[in-house]
Motif scaffolding. Sequence first.
Motif, PDB file in Angstrom:
ATOM      1  N   GLY A 134       0.817  -1.214   0.000  1.00 24.57           N
ATOM      2  CA  GLY A 134       0.000   0.000   0.000  1.00 24.57           C
ATOM      3  C   GLY A 134       0.844   1.254   0.000  1.00 24.57           C
ATOM      4  N   ILE A 135       2.149   1.101  -0.161  1.00 23.66           N
ATOM      5  CA  ILE A 135       3.065   2.246  -0.214  1.00 23.66           C
ATOM      6  C   ILE A 135       2.740   3.102  -1.440  1.00 23.66           C
ATOM      7  N   LYS A 136       2.945   4.403  -1.291  1.00 28.52           N
ATOM      8  CA  LYS A 136       2.640   5.312  -2.406  1.00 28.52           C
ATOM      9  C   LYS A 136       3.574   4.979  -3.590  1.00 28.52           C
ATOM     10  N   GLY A 137       3.031   4.820  -4.758  1.00 24.14           N
ATOM     11  CA  GLY A 137       3.851   4.490  -5.936  1.00 24.14           C
ATOM     12  C   GLY A 137       4.109   2.991  -6.051  1.00 24.14           C
ATOM     13  N   GLY A 138       3.492   2.222  -5.153  1.00 26.82           N
ATOM     14  CA  GLY A 138       3.719   0.776  -5.141  1.00 26.82           C
ATOM     15  C   GLY A 138       3.249   0.084  -6.414  1.00 26.82           C
ATOM     16  N   ARG A 139       2.147   0.589  -6.985  1.00 24.10           N
ATOM     17  CA  ARG A 139       1.591  -0.062  -8.176  1.00 24.10           C
ATOM     18  C   ARG A 139       2.554   0.048  -9.359  1.00 24.10           C
TER      19      ARG A 139
END
Lengths: 351, 208
Positions: free
Chosen positions: A198-203
């Motif tokens: 769920g970290i930002k930029g994880g996707r």
Amino acid sequence: MAEVRAGPVPYIYVCTRMRVRKAKLLPREEYLRMLNMGLSEITRFIEETQYKKEIDELATSFHGIDLIEIALSWNLAKEYQNIQKITPGTLKDLTRAYLRKWDIQNVLTVLRGKLHGERSGKIREVLIPAGELDKHFLDRLIEEPTPERIIEALKGKGVYPLLSRSFDGGVKEEFLPRVENELYKQFYAELISMAMSGIKGGRQFMDYITLDIDIKNISNMFRFRADQSGEEMMSAVIPGGTISPQQIQRLMYIRDRNEFIDALVPLVKVRVLRELLEKLREEKSIREIEIDLIKVQLAEMESMSKLHPFSIHPILAYLEMKKYEIINLRALARGKESKLTPDRIREYLVI
Amino acid sequence: MALRDIKPTRSELINLKKRIALSERGYKILKMKRDGLILEFFKVLEQAKDTRGDLNERYESAQAMMAVANTVEGAIGVKAAAFSVQEVPDIKLASKNIMGVVVPEIESSKVRKGLNERGYGILGTTSVIDETALSFEELVESIIRSAEIETTMKKLLDEIESTKRRVNALEFKVIPELTEARDFIKMRLDEMEREELFRLKKIKARNV
């Protein structure tokens, strides 16, 4: 520099810097020009570029082709360390995680060097401190008297649990290849769990990991096929790509090349990769296939970085391209030294 | 053998005749052995030519692959992969007999290995390391093959040389000297016989 701690500005800043740095990388034309140069001209050319500082620093300890090679490696390590410093927020965490791959390489080299009784200086020469373990830490590691003490010294680092578990009864050379494969698999598993946390930029990070794993698995499939030992590949399969380990296992039993590609293509999601695989129906050397796959990976990373200009992609694209610039320059210098023909050297360049 | 040392007796003549017969028999056998060894040598020479050609070819290719590996992986990558090599081939020496010459028979443990057996991890290396390792494994196999054949060839050559020396010694030294001594004794015995006859005639004439 006044640091901006919130909002998209730091991301824009670092991604723009990466794009500027990427623009400074040597273009294809320069490599083609260098192919027709002699070794001394290539050396002078490298000295006149961004590698001058490292060459000057190391000139007292090394000379000739070794100086070029070690200077290039130092430059890569410094550049990677530098990028970690300027990268903000979660991008820094993601970049650091990506660069941990170098730690695996360095730790294994130190362990192997120690097991073979190599001198500390010799081991130090072959390390590239581009990951989390910096030069000073690696220096301390090299000075440890035994491989077991090296593992103890790694306590608290990402590679420690697996190493201590694998070498419970002492470090043995015969287990190293298995541990090496396991370390890389663990590395990718950690990247995946970080990207999915769920970290930002994880996707976006996950897109890169999937691509990297797919390229590695496909490349290894061709390697094992060339070795006619496809059934033994399972120990080297990295889980987490678009092609599952079970699908890879089934693919490795297909002997005919065309049938193998027919079965592989539908499993691949990236269009350029599918197109490349179609071209691989004709006989090509395994090295040519690897280079083609790397080129596809770089092209795909470049297009991802354009699609997501303020994400981890521009950073990763630059890091990979920088790595291949170093590899290309080293290949040119070493190839010239070994008196390989320009055409032969050209085959091994990623341009 | 100086002629003056020879005792011109009948028993010596019989002895010499026996020695000449033995030397001539030995000469014939050694000549046959020499010819047989030469035939064997030419057979081995053909194999040696092939293996030496193969060895040179594999050496060239291994050197070229090393140059390529240094080009692609750099000395750093090649050294790191080389650290992984831990096994040296296990060589077993036996011997076989070719016409009385003991030559080695070299048996080696498997030199060529699969990708998973080479000692380096697959995920941290590229195919250039595989190809370089394979070319050096082939070179080692070729060296072992050559070692057996070339040692056989060398031993056969040494044996041919020593047999040739023996044949020549018998043909040009021993047999001619013995024949000369035999002829000398024959001549002396004939002469002694003639002297004896003459003496008898003289005595008979005086008595008459």
